[in-house]
Design a protein around this motif. Structure first.
Motif, short mmCIF file in Angstrom:
data_model
loop_
_atom_site.label_atom_id
_atom_site.label_comp_id
_atom_site.label_asym_id
_atom_site.label_seq_id
_atom_site.Cartn_x
_atom_site.Cartn_y
_atom_site.Cartn_z
N GLU A 77 0.83 -1.21 0.00
CA GLU A 77 0.00 0.00 0.00
C GLU A 77 0.86 1.26 0.00
N GLY A 78 1.97 1.23 -0.78
CA GLY A 78 2.83 2.40 -0.92
C GLY A 78 3.89 2.55 0.14
N GLN A 79 3.89 1.69 1.17
CA GLN A 79 4.87 1.77 2.25
C GLN A 79 5.92 0.68 2.07
N GLU A 80 7.21 1.10 2.03
CA GLU A 80 8.27 0.12 1.82
C GLU A 80 8.33 -0.87 2.97
N ILE A 81 8.56 -2.14 2.62
CA ILE A 81 8.62 -3.21 3.61
C ILE A 81 10.08 -3.47 3.96
N ILE A 82 10.36 -3.41 5.25
CA ILE A 82 11.69 -3.74 5.75
C ILE A 82 11.63 -5.13 6.35
N GLU A 83 12.59 -5.96 6.02
CA GLU A 83 12.57 -7.35 6.49
C GLU A 83 12.78 -7.38 7.99
N LEU A 84 11.70 -7.63 8.69
CA LEU A 84 11.73 -7.73 10.14
C LEU A 84 11.14 -9.06 10.54
N GLU A 85 10.94 -9.24 11.84
CA GLU A 85 10.32 -10.47 12.32
C GLU A 85 8.91 -10.59 11.77
N VAL A 87 8.24 -11.13 8.51
CA VAL A 87 8.31 -10.96 7.06
C VAL A 87 9.69 -11.38 6.58
N LYS A 88 9.73 -12.21 5.55
CA LYS A 88 11.01 -12.69 5.01
C LYS A 88 11.08 -12.37 3.52
N ILE A 89 12.18 -11.71 3.11
CA ILE A 89 12.39 -11.37 1.70
C ILE A 89 13.69 -12.01 1.24
N VAL A 90 13.62 -12.80 0.19
CA VAL A 90 14.80 -13.47 -0.36
C VAL A 90 14.92 -13.09 -1.83
N THR A 91 16.06 -12.46 -2.20
CA THR A 91 16.33 -12.09 -3.59
C THR A 91 17.63 -12.76 -4.02
N ILE A 92 17.54 -13.61 -5.04
CA ILE A 92 18.71 -14.37 -5.49
C ILE A 92 18.80 -14.32 -7.01
N PRO A 93 20.05 -14.34 -7.56
CA PRO A 93 20.22 -14.43 -9.01
C PRO A 93 20.06 -15.88 -9.46
N GLU A 94 19.18 -16.11 -10.42
CA GLU A 94 19.00 -17.45 -10.95
C GLU A 94 19.90 -17.67 -12.17
N ALA A 95 20.39 -16.59 -12.75
CA ALA A 95 21.35 -16.61 -13.85
C ALA A 95 22.02 -15.24 -13.87
N GLU A 96 22.94 -15.04 -14.77
CA GLU A 96 23.67 -13.78 -14.81
C GLU A 96 22.75 -12.59 -15.01
N VAL A 97 21.63 -12.80 -15.73
CA VAL A 97 20.73 -11.69 -16.06
C VAL A 97 19.32 -11.89 -15.50
N LEU A 98 19.12 -12.92 -14.70
CA LEU A 98 17.79 -13.24 -14.18
C LEU A 98 17.81 -13.22 -12.65
N VAL A 99 16.91 -12.41 -12.06
CA VAL A 99 16.84 -12.28 -10.61
C VAL A 99 15.44 -12.71 -10.15
N SER A 100 15.40 -13.47 -9.07
CA SER A 100 14.14 -13.90 -8.48
C SER A 100 14.04 -13.34 -7.07
N SER A 101 12.90 -12.74 -6.74
CA SER A 101 12.69 -12.19 -5.41
C SER A 101 11.37 -12.71 -4.85
N LEU A 103 8.75 -12.79 -1.36
CA LEU A 103 8.34 -12.27 -0.05
C LEU A 103 7.44 -13.31 0.61
N THR A 104 7.73 -13.64 1.87
CA THR A 104 6.96 -14.65 2.59
C THR A 104 6.54 -14.10 3.95
N ILE A 105 5.25 -14.29 4.27
CA ILE A 105 4.71 -13.94 5.59
C ILE A 105 4.25 -15.26 6.22
N PRO A 106 5.02 -15.81 7.19
CA PRO A 106 4.72 -17.14 7.73
C PRO A 106 3.37 -17.23 8.46
N ASN A 107 3.03 -16.21 9.23
CA ASN A 107 1.81 -16.24 10.04
C ASN A 107 1.03 -14.95 9.77
#
Length: 335
Positions: A77-85, A87-101, A103-107
């Motif tokens: 809703e327009g407010q930046e999310i900071i990874e805190l308890e 909320v989990k954000i994982v951003t990883i490169p799947e290839a040299e030019v491909l990035v996957s990100s 966001l997971t909310i466990p509960n």
């Protein structure tokens, strides 16, 4: 060793195949040996909207094609999310030019619902995608049904208000009978339209129900006192029924005098919602029990009564029968 070019990605890919010394397994490995031309971020896999039950886990995933590697941020809703308890954000490169990100909310909680945005930025530009998380919980009724008191022939309207978006089905019932959307209700003089009405709001999580009663303004007898032929020494029982709300006060009279409970006389009053019944029992009937009997009911909305008149000897006369005058009489010495 083989060399092949994939024109859509303009990449040079080297595939090396080798066989283990045991000759039992072939291993293939792909390596990027030439960089992708510089490109602003482009979303190659959009996110999908997610509907999740309260307390369960929710995930959103976005894939971005970009070079050089972009910076990825998430917002709700327009407010930046900071990874805190929580909320989990994982951003990883799947290839040299491909990035996957991802966001997971466990509960997930009620306040976690809303529109989420994944944004990727590098020196050449930016790309973004959006998806909505809908959190389902037990429906909330904001305004409960209220009892209705209307005159005969008037329109009765029940109103129930519930939280928008918290339900998947709304059902109306009159007692155990399901009401159709097209039905309209008017009060009649009989009991068929009276009774309990309910509104049930439900979704995958659960349901809530609110109820109310449709009633008359004042007491109205649906079963009046009726004639009883009783021998001396036997038991006489009189019964009546009425509808009223609020619950009325009910009194019995014999020859216009209030009846008091004693060893021979006893009266009962029973109520179920707006329907009430009362009965009078007289044990070991005597001649002095002959006469008129009356039941009087009163509440804040008005009053009503039912009366019967009796003869002290024999059966009621023909003229009395025509006037529908009912009562109790005794035959001395019988039994």
């Amino acid at each position: 060793m083989s060399l092949r070019i994939r024109p859509p990605l303009l990449m040079l890919i080297l595939t090396v195949s080798s066989q283990s010394w045991e000759g039992a397994q072939e291993v293939s490995r792909t390596q990027i040996i030439q960089g992708f031309p510089q490109k602003a971020p482009k979303i190659v896999q959009d996110m999908s909207n997610v509907t999740v039950l309260l307390g369960e886990a929710a995930s959103l995933k976005c894939q971005i094609l970009a070079f050089p590697k972009p910076e990825v941020t998430w917002s709700r809703e327009g407010q930046e999310i900071i990874e805190l308890e929580g909320v989990k954000i994982v951003t990883i490169p799947e290839a040299e030019v491909l990035v996957s990100s991802e966001l997971t909310i466990p509960n997930i909680k009620e306040e976690d619902g809303g529109m989420y945005r994944c944004k990727a930025v590098n020196a050449l530009g930016e790309g973004q995608c959006e998806a909505e998380i809908t959190v389902l919980e037990v429906p909330k009724i904001l305004i409960e049904l209220s009892d209705l008191r209307v005159n005969s022939g008037q329109v009765a309207q029940f109103i129930c208000s519930f939280q928008e978006g918290s339900f998947s089905e709304v059902a109306w019932n009159h007692g155990d009978r399901r009401l159709e959307e097209s039905e309209r209700l008017k009060i009649a003089q009989n009991e068929k339209d009276h009774g309990e009405y309910s509104c049930t709001v439900s979704n995958q999580v659960g349901e809530v129900k609110t109820t109310a009663v449709l009633i008359n303004l004042k007491p109205s007898f649906t079963q009046k006192l009726k004639f009883k032929s009783v021998m001396e020494g036997e038991q006489a029982t009189f019964e009546c029924k009425l509808v009223a709300s609020p619950a009325p006060k009910i009194a019995w009279f014999h020859n216009n005098r209030p009846i008091r409970k004693d060893l021979r006389k006893n009266f009962k009053i029973e109520s179920a919602m707006h329907i009430h019944s009362s009965s009078l029992e007289i044990n070991n009937v005597e001649q002095k029990d002959s006469g008129s009997y009356k039941v009087f009911a009163i509440n804040s909305e008005g009053s009503a009564e039912t009366t019967l008149i009796s003869s002290t000897l024999g059966l009621p006369s023909t003229s009395m029968q025509l006037k529908e005058l009912w009562g109790i009489y005794t035959i001395p010495g019988a039994g």
